[in-house]
Design a protein around this motif. Structure first.
Motif, mmCIF file in Angstrom:
data_model
loop_
_atom_site.group_PDB
_atom_site.id
_atom_site.type_symbol
_atom_site.label_atom_id
_atom_site.label_comp_id
_atom_site.label_asym_id
_atom_site.label_seq_id
_atom_site.Cartn_x
_atom_site.Cartn_y
_atom_site.Cartn_z
ATOM 1 N N ASP A 1 -1.840 4.396 7.912
ATOM 2 C CA ASP A 1 -2.785 3.338 7.768
ATOM 3 C C ASP A 1 -2.742 2.464 6.528
ATOM 4 O OD1 ASP A 1 -3.739 4.222 10.211
ATOM 5 O OD2 ASP A 1 -5.074 5.822 8.882
ATOM 6 N N GLY A 2 -1.297 2.279 6.134
ATOM 7 C CA GLY A 2 -1.196 1.327 4.992
ATOM 8 C C GLY A 2 -1.549 1.956 3.723
ATOM 9 N N GLU A 3 -1.625 3.318 3.468
ATOM 10 C CA GLU A 3 -1.883 3.981 2.428
ATOM 11 C C GLU A 3 -0.863 5.419 2.180
ATOM 12 O OE1 GLU A 3 -4.081 2.971 0.151
ATOM 13 O OE2 GLU A 3 -4.766 1.280 1.228
ATOM 14 N N CYS B 1 5.502 12.792 0.578
ATOM 15 C CA CYS B 1 4.707 11.846 0.748
ATOM 16 C C CYS B 1 4.900 11.087 2.200
ATOM 17 C CB CYS B 1 5.109 10.623 -0.259
ATOM 18 S SG CYS B 1 4.709 11.196 -2.178
ATOM 19 N N SER C 1 0.106 9.075 0.948
ATOM 20 C CA SER C 1 -0.592 10.081 0.993
ATOM 21 C C SER C 1 0.539 11.120 0.314
ATOM 22 C CB SER C 1 -1.251 10.651 2.339
ATOM 23 O OG SER C 1 -1.773 11.912 1.936
ATOM 24 N N GLY D 1 0.924 -1.269 -0.005
ATOM 25 C CA GLY D 1 0.039 0.182 0.085
ATOM 26 C C GLY D 1 0.900 1.350 0.212
ATOM 27 N N CYS D 2 2.000 1.078 0.585
ATOM 28 C CA CYS D 2 2.777 2.320 0.869
ATOM 29 C C CYS D 2 4.246 2.313 -0.177
ATOM 30 C CB CYS D 2 3.299 2.805 2.299
ATOM 31 S SG CYS D 2 1.864 3.250 3.260
ATOM 32 N N CYS E 1 3.352 7.555 4.576
ATOM 33 C CA CYS E 1 2.538 6.556 4.883
ATOM 34 C C CYS E 1 1.738 6.501 6.084
ATOM 35 C CB CYS E 1 3.632 5.319 4.901
ATOM 36 S SG CYS E 1 2.828 3.796 5.113
#
Length: 553
Positions: A274-276, A270, A278, A245-246, A272
């Motif tokens: 919650d596993g995502e 960027c 951004s 995810g990251c 990371c």
């Protein structure tokens, strides 16, 4: 997870492979019969008498072959002095298996000494070792097959069998005499993207380096299924980094939770979470910051004299007067960093109405206890944020008043018990460092109240646990129940007729004094222990405030 497989349940079984059968062929019977007849019809009888207890689980199962139930039974191998309990497995492989060891949940410590392994330990219902002495008697009464069943942490079941297991006695230290031929399914077939190899720290999407989530039970020469090179563990499977995810494409790397990455020109950041992943594509450095690398991390960093996260940087003031010169006119809390101060910026309370004074002491009520020890006065106590009582700290005060190309003056504002406001100013004010016990340098009094500081000039600071007052008869901080630059001018005398509010009693009819001001005394305290300024004129003050600003103003 599958990438750090370990042995979970393990069971060892013994199976008697040699059936002891007492039988005779028919010709032998006939020959015996004719012999008996030739011997004057004398008859001989041979009896097979079973022992009182079965020798192993095979004997037990043979007695009742229709039962497949497993459980605890009593056996007594040939020659063993007394019967004992064993666990028998009758639910697979023809039954009759004597369990000699079981490991299922780490409820027992198997790091035992020789005697414990000799006699056995644990519980037959959970984890146990039957005992080397029992094994020695069992395996030397017949030929035994050994079976080992294991289960990996991913649920894979494996087994191995050996057709001639035997150990010697204690005299030979229970030497493994033989195991025989091997049969089993221990050749592991690994899931996709995994190979069978030495277990190590397994990289995962949450821990790409494999350094933070190591399984200690997995380290060493243990072999198991591990992710192939270039793959990371995710939800029990080995996947490509791009499936995490990251995963950050431009850096070809996976960020861990909470980790950030800033590109080469600091135009994108960027994170990371919650596993995502951004990313902020509008990221950029403040005009008072530079894009660079510190401690191996690229980011925006504020220039010297400024503070912030790099995206926003604000000037760091050396005192409240710096902020005042920067057109700050609001009273309240500001962040400063005195020149030479060895630690990070700290908050101070600023009096901007009066022209940029840095307040280092305030007394307005009795909520905060000022009868503190040396360490507390050294580093400060109370709260500058909420406007209550506080002492900034002797270390902070030293660095404030000893900045290069700056000298400071002191202002003391008091409100007496009658509600009248008064003040004193001193043109010079400076404190030494810890090696001088924060010795005070003060002078040049003016104002509409009496001089309460001149006798403290050149004196070191004292607290109830650090006596630096040079008074041979009394501990002034204890007597005045405060902390101050106490003087020894009068402390060695005994004043029998004076009972003023700034005197403390040392013994019956004997009063003493160590200072003309005691602004760190007890709020509404008794004689000699209260907040006072210049003897009996201003005792039990309603409030007091001490503050500094550059002398040049």
């Amino acid at each position: 997870m599958m990438g750090s497989l370990s042995l979970l349940p393990v069971q060892l079984y013994l199976f008697c492979a040699l059936a002891i059968v007492f039988s005779s062929s028919r010709s032998h019977a006939q020959q015996g019969a004719s012999g008996i007849e030739e011997d004057n019809n004398q008859r001989s009888y041979f009896f097979y008498q079973r022992p009182e207890y079965p020798r192993d689980c095979k004997d037990i199962h043979s007695e009742c072959s229709s039962s497949n139930s497993s459980g605890v039974f009593v056996i007594k191998p040939d020659g063993y002095p007394e019967p004992f309990e064993v666990y028998c497995r009758n639910d697979f492989q023809l039954g009759g298996w004597t369990v000699i060891q079981r490991r299922i949940n780490s409820s027992f410590d198997f790091n035992r000494d020789w005697q414990e392994y000799k006699n056995g330990f644990g519980f037959l219902s959970t984890e146990f070792w039957l005992g080397n002495e029992k094994l020695s008697y069992m395996t030397n009464q017949a030929k035994y097959e050994l079976r080992i069943d294991i289960e990996l942490s991913n649920g894979t079941s494996l087994f191995a069998t050996y057709d001639a297991f035997r150990i010697s006695d204690e005299w030979s230290q229970y030497r493994l005499v033989s195991v025989g031929n091997f049969l089993g399914n221990t050749d592991i077939s690994c899931p996709p993207n995994m190979i069978f190899g030495n277990c190590s720290c397994q990289p995962s999407c949450d821990d790409p380096t494999g350094l933070n989530n190591c399984n200690d039970d997995c380290i060493g020469s243990v072999e198991t299924c591990v992710c192939s090179s270039g793959f990371l563990m995710k939800d029990g499977k080995c996947v490509l980094p791009s499936e995490c995810g990251c995963f950050l494409t431009q850096a070809n790397a996976v960020l861990v939770a909470g980790e950030t990455h800033v590109n080469e020109d600091c135009s994108e950041k960027c994170t990371c979470e919650d596993g995502e992943l951004s990313c902020n594509s509008n990221y950029g450095c403040d005009s008072n910051a530079v894009c660079g690398v510190q401690d191996g991390v690229r980011d925006c960093y504020c220039n010297a004299g400024y503070e912030g996260d790099g995206e926003t940087c604000t000037v760091i003031y050396t005192d409240c007067y710096d902020a005042y010169q920067d057109r700050k006119r609001q009273n309240g809390v500001y962040t400063i960093l005195p020149t030479g101060w060895p630690r990070g910026p700290f908050n101070v309370s600023c009096d901007m109405t009066g022209g940029g004074w840095t307040i280092f002491q305030r007394r307005i009520d009795g909520v905060t206890n000022f009868y503190r020890n040396w360490i507390e006065y050294q580093h400060g106590f109370g709260s500058v944020e909420d406007g209550n009582d506080f002492w900034l700290g002797n270390e902070q005060l030293h660095y404030l008043t000893n900045q290069p190309e700056k000298s400071y003056k002191l202002r003391v504002d008091i409100v007496d018990s009658g509600g009248t406001s008064r003040y004193s100013e001193y043109t010079t004010f400076e404190t030494g460092d810890n090696s001088t016990k924060y010795r005070l340098s003060v002078g040049g009094h003016s104002g509409n109240s009496y001089d309460g500081m001149s006798y403290s000039n050149g004196k070191s600071f004292s607290t109830h646990d650090e006596d630096n007052d040079a008074c041979s008869y009394h501990h002034c901080a204890t007597g005045h129940r405060g902390a101050w630059w106490y003087t020894n001018t009068w402390c060695n005398a005994c004043y029998t007729s004076y009972r003023y509010c700034y005197y403390f009693e040392t013994r019956s009819s004997c009063n003493n004094i160590c200072t003309l001001s005691n602004l760190n005394g007890n709020y509404n305290g008794g004689n000699g222990q209260n907040i006072n300024w210049y003897d009996y004129y201003y005792c039990n003050l309603r409030s007091a405030e001490m503050k500094i600003r550059p002398s040049s103003v």
